[in-house]
Structures are given as structure tokens and as C-alpha cells.
Motif scaffolding. Structure first.
Motif, PDB file in Angstrom:
ATOM      1  N   TRP A   1       0.821  -1.282   0.015  1.00 50.59           N
ATOM      2  CA  TRP A   1       0.266   0.071  -0.068  1.00 50.59           C
ATOM      3  C   TRP A   1       0.904   1.183   0.053  1.00 50.59           C
ATOM      4  O   TRP A   1       0.574   2.325  -0.676  1.00 50.59           O
ATOM      5  CB  TRP A   1      -0.955   0.189   1.116  1.00 50.59           C
ATOM      6  CG  TRP A   1      -1.772   1.152   1.301  1.00 50.59           C
ATOM      7  CD1 TRP A   1      -3.007   1.580   0.525  1.00 50.59           C
ATOM      8  CD2 TRP A   1      -1.761   2.296   2.061  1.00 50.59           C
ATOM      9  NE1 TRP A   1      -3.451   2.554   0.873  1.00 50.59           N
ATOM     10  CE2 TRP A   1      -2.590   3.084   2.054  1.00 50.59           C
ATOM     11  CE3 TRP A   1      -0.774   2.785   2.958  1.00 50.59           C
ATOM     12  CZ2 TRP A   1      -2.672   4.518   2.474  1.00 50.59           C
ATOM     13  CZ3 TRP A   1      -0.638   3.776   3.802  1.00 50.59           C
ATOM     14  CH2 TRP A   1      -2.263   4.769   3.426  1.00 50.59           C
TER      15      TRP A   1
ATOM     16  N   THR B   1       2.163   1.879  -3.343  1.00 47.06           N
ATOM     17  CA  THR B   1       1.302   2.081  -4.244  1.00 47.06           C
ATOM     18  C   THR B   1       1.006   3.714  -4.044  1.00 47.06           C
ATOM     19  O   THR B   1       1.008   4.501  -5.050  1.00 47.06           O
ATOM     20  CB  THR B   1      -0.102   1.279  -4.061  1.00 47.06           C
ATOM     21  OG1 THR B   1       0.089  -0.062  -4.187  1.00 47.06           O
ATOM     22  CG2 THR B   1      -1.020   1.866  -5.160  1.00 47.06           C
TER      23      THR B   1
ATOM     24  N   THR C   1      -6.227   0.378  -7.300  1.00 41.18           N
ATOM     25  CA  THR C   1      -5.452  -0.511  -6.642  1.00 41.18           C
ATOM     26  C   THR C   1      -5.170   0.080  -5.214  1.00 41.18           C
ATOM     27  O   THR C   1      -5.294  -0.605  -4.002  1.00 41.18           O
ATOM     28  CB  THR C   1      -3.881  -0.610  -7.455  1.00 41.18           C
ATOM     29  OG1 THR C   1      -4.316  -1.040  -8.548  1.00 41.18           O
ATOM     30  CG2 THR C   1      -2.989  -1.622  -6.589  1.00 41.18           C
ATOM     31  N   LEU C   2      -5.052   1.381  -5.069  1.00 40.65           N
ATOM     32  CA  LEU C   2      -4.866   2.241  -3.779  1.00 40.65           C
ATOM     33  C   LEU C   2      -6.003   1.836  -2.947  1.00 40.65           C
ATOM     34  O   LEU C   2      -6.033   1.768  -1.771  1.00 40.65           O
ATOM     35  CB  LEU C   2      -4.596   3.820  -4.056  1.00 40.65           C
ATOM     36  CG  LEU C   2      -4.202   4.560  -3.017  1.00 40.65           C
ATOM     37  CD1 LEU C   2      -3.017   4.170  -2.295  1.00 40.65           C
ATOM     38  CD2 LEU C   2      -4.282   5.879  -3.484  1.00 40.65           C
TER      39      LEU C   2
ATOM     40  N   LEU D   1      -6.125  -1.958  -1.826  1.00 46.34           N
ATOM     41  CA  LEU D   1      -5.497  -2.339  -0.772  1.00 46.34           C
ATOM     42  C   LEU D   1      -5.761  -1.590   0.386  1.00 46.34           C
ATOM     43  O   LEU D   1      -5.578  -2.127   1.510  1.00 46.34           O
ATOM     44  CB  LEU D   1      -3.902  -1.865  -1.304  1.00 46.34           C
ATOM     45  CG  LEU D   1      -3.125  -2.811  -2.273  1.00 46.34           C
ATOM     46  CD1 LEU D   1      -2.177  -2.316  -2.808  1.00 46.34           C
ATOM     47  CD2 LEU D   1      -2.934  -4.066  -1.631  1.00 46.34           C
ATOM     48  N   GLY D   2      -5.689  -0.279   0.469  1.00 48.11           N
ATOM     49  CA  GLY D   2      -5.905   0.504   1.764  1.00 48.11           C
ATOM     50  C   GLY D   2      -7.188  -0.101   2.408  1.00 48.11           C
ATOM     51  O   GLY D   2      -7.383   0.065   3.654  1.00 48.11           O
TER      52      GLY D   2
ATOM     53  N   LEU E   1      -6.961  -3.966   3.714  1.00 44.67           N
ATOM     54  CA  LEU E   1      -5.529  -4.528   4.512  1.00 44.67           C
ATOM     55  C   LEU E   1      -6.056  -4.906   5.745  1.00 44.67           C
ATOM     56  O   LEU E   1      -5.745  -6.081   6.230  1.00 44.67           O
ATOM     57  CB  LEU E   1      -4.531  -3.404   4.200  1.00 44.67           C
ATOM     58  CG  LEU E   1      -3.397  -3.663   5.140  1.00 44.67           C
ATOM     59  CD1 LEU E   1      -2.901  -5.184   4.899  1.00 44.67           C
ATOM     60  CD2 LEU E   1      -2.440  -2.511   5.194  1.00 44.67           C
TER      61      LEU E   1
ATOM     62  N   GLU F   1      -8.404   6.502   4.057  1.00 44.33           N
ATOM     63  CA  GLU F   1      -8.117   5.093   4.333  1.00 44.33           C
ATOM     64  C   GLU F   1      -7.337   4.792   5.722  1.00 44.33           C
ATOM     65  O   GLU F   1      -7.355   4.108   6.216  1.00 44.33           O
ATOM     66  CB  GLU F   1      -7.472   4.687   3.029  1.00 44.33           C
ATOM     67  CG  GLU F   1      -8.107   4.608   1.760  1.00 44.33           C
ATOM     68  CD  GLU F   1      -7.370   3.788   0.632  1.00 44.33           C
ATOM     69  OE1 GLU F   1      -8.047   3.174   0.048  1.00 44.33           O
ATOM     70  OE2 GLU F   1      -6.052   3.770   0.731  1.00 44.33           O
TER      71      GLU F   1
END
Length: 319
Positions: free
Chosen positions: A31, A34, A49-50, A53-54, A57, A180
Motif C-alpha cells: 500500500w 502504491t 489498486t490504492l 489495498l487500503g 488490508l 483510508e
């Protein structure tokens, strides 16, 4: 003469870091990488993707942590937890969206309505995910409930992150990352924790009969969790009202009397923030105490169910 029963194979002793810790560390590094690449390149294709993942996670990490602590005599498998996380969380988010848009209107009771709906749909999703699970060990119910709740939280957080990204001035990566981080810090004390409590109560009520039942304890848990949920969501408004009550100025009260909501002063902003975090802390401690007391009270049911449980799957099940 009957042949001697072969002893069960000993479980392997795992050395090295726990799976949940590996998931968290690797996921956090990915993360952060990214974030760095997205800010440096301004590549909009990296935003999904950001966000994913955030948002996923911390929930995924805590589901893995809960599974690691479930004990070797449970009936849960990674496949079932994955289904609860994805399917249960998705059904919960969709159900809550439909009901909230249909039933709720702005009012002082709106927060309680949100709590009743969201906790209710998560319990319904949990019930669906546990329909064929036997036996009903309360600890398994807590872990399965956590999976449903954290799935709900991950999907909800991704929506909040995208909302924060879209501003009147264009896309704001800073607001997305800040959202996030905040929701990641708060994730362990919200949906996953509340639905873990609901799962423990539901399975405890069903442990002896062998089938899921809607009992008075389950309804009481739903109502209690809905109140905690409502207090959590309304904490900023409660903190702002308390700040105005104790530190309000004459011009703020005058605006309030004329029907306008006054903006807080810089000193009041800090006071509101402190009250909000303090309120969240109190709600979290109440929920954690509830979960701990539930785990202690249902320990005999866990032991009795464990005697009737088939060995867990190899690999992931070995602890």
C-alpha cells in the motif's frame, strides 16, 4: 480382539511469523509503495489498486488473526471464511443500502435506524453463511461473525475512500489516503467487532439444539449492538453539541436561535475532536468487554462442541 485405534497425527509446530502478521506487513508495504507511485506519477489507473489495498488490508488482517486464534478443534476453513467475508459482506452492504434508502429520513433517530438496519442485515448474512455449519461452537461464531463484519467494513471503506477522492476541485489523492488511514485505524473496533459479538451470541443460543435459533438473547444482542453502532456514528454530532453547550459564545447561540448551525471556533474544533475520539474509545471498550465476557461465559459450550468436531483441515488449520 478389536484393533487398537491409531492415534491422531500430531499437528506440526509452525515456526516463524504468524500468517496474519505476514499479511499485514506485506500488504502495508504494498500500500505504501502504491501511494508513493500514485502520487509521483499521477496515474489515475492506480486509484483502484490504492483503494482496494487500503480498504481491505486491516479487515483481511484481522480475519486472519481471528482464524489463527479460533483453535484447532473448530470447523471453520479458509474457504468458508472467504465466502463469509466476500459474500456475507456484500449481501450486508447491499441489504443495508436498500433498506436505508427506503426507510430512513433525516431525523434525530436516523443514527439508531442505521444501527438497527446494518446490524440486522449483518446478522442475517451471518445466519446464511452459517446455515450448514455444525456444530455451533460460540468461538467459531465469533470468528465467522468477524469475517462477515470485516467484509462489510472493507466494502464500506472503499466507498468512503472513493467519495473522499471526488471533490469540487477535482480528484484529491490526499483526502483519499487520509480517509483510508483513519478508517484503517478504526476498523478493528467497528463492524468486525460488533458482528463477532453477534456471532458468538447466535452460536451460543444454538449450541445445544444443533440448529440456529432466533432467541431473546439474539434479539437483545442485536438491539445492544445497534445502540453502540448508533453512538459510534453520531459521535461527531454529539461532540459538537457538547462543545457548543459548554463553550458556546453569544454569537453562536444567536445563530442557533435564528435557525443556523454556527461554525465552531478553532479552539472548539480541538475540543470536538477530543470528545469524539474519547467517545469512540468508550464505545470500543464497552464492545471489547462484551466480547471478552461472552468468550469466557461460552467457554464450556466451546469445549463441549469441540469434542464432537472433526479435525480441522491441514495446512491453514494447523496451529
Amino acid at each position: 480382539m478389536a484393533p487398537d485405534r491409531q492415534p491422531a497425527p500430531a499437528r506440526g509446530v509452525r515456526h516463524g511469523p504468524r500468517p496474519w502478521l505476514v499479511i499485514f506487513v506485506v500488504g502495508l508495504l504494498l500500500w505504501l509503495l502504491t501511494v508513493a507511485v500514485t502520487f509521483s506519477t499521477r496515474n489515475a489507473n492506480l486509484i483502484p489498486t490504492l483503494v482496494l489495498l487500503g480498504s481491505f488490508l486491516v479487515p483481511v488482517t484481522f480475519v486472519a488473526w481471528a482464524f489463527d486464534r479460533a483453535g484447532p478443534d473448530g470447523v471453520l476453513t479458509p474457504q468458508r471464511l472467504m465466502a463469509a467475508f466476500l459474500a456475507g459482506g456484500t449481501l450486508g452492504v447491499l441489504g443495508a443500502s436498500v433498506l436505508e434508502s427506503s426507510l430512513l429520513r433525516p431525523s434525530p433517530w436516523m443514527w439508531l435506524g442505521v444501527g438497527l438496519i446494518e446490524e440486522g442485515v449483518k446478522i442475517a448474512a451471518l445466519w446464511l453463511m452459517a446455515a450448514r455449519l455444525r456444530p455451533h461452537r460460540p468461538r467459531d461464531g465469533m470468528v465467522l461473525g468477524a469475517a462477515v463484519g470485516f467484509g462489510f467494513a472493507a466494502l464500506e471503506s472503499s466507498g468512503y475512500a472513493l467519495t473522499a477522492l471526488l471533490t469540487v476541485k477535482g480528484l484529491s489523492l490526499t483526502d483519499l489516503v487520509q480517509t483510508e488511514i483513519l478508517r484503517g485505524l478504526l476498523a478493528p473496533f467497528g463492524h468486525g467487532l460488533w458482528t463477532a459479538i453477534a456471532g458468538g451470541v447466535l452460536f451460543a443460543a444454538s449450541a445445544r439444539s444443533g440448529r440456529l435459533r432466533l432467541t431473546g438473547s439474539v434479539v437483545a444482542a442485536w438491539l445492544g449492538l445497534s445502540v453502540l453502532h448508533a453512538l459510534w456514528d453520531a459521535m461527531h454530532a454529539v461532540a459538537a453539541a457538547l462543545a457548543l453547550l459548554f463553550t458556546g459564545t453569544d454569537w453562536q447561540w444567536h445563530l442557533l436561535e435564528t435557525g443556523y448551525v454556527p461554525r465552531p471556533t478553532s479552539a472548539q474544533v480541538g475540543f470536538i475532536t477530543g470528545l469524539q475520539w474519547g467517545g469512540w474509545l468508550v464505545v470500543s471498550l464497552v464492545a471489547l468487554g462484551w466480547l471478552r465476557a461472552l468468550a469466557r461465559r461460552t467457554r464450556p459450550l466451546d469445549a463441549a462442541a469441540g469434542e464432537r468436531t472433526a479435525p480441522s483441515w491441514p495446512g491453514w488449520g494447523e496451529r
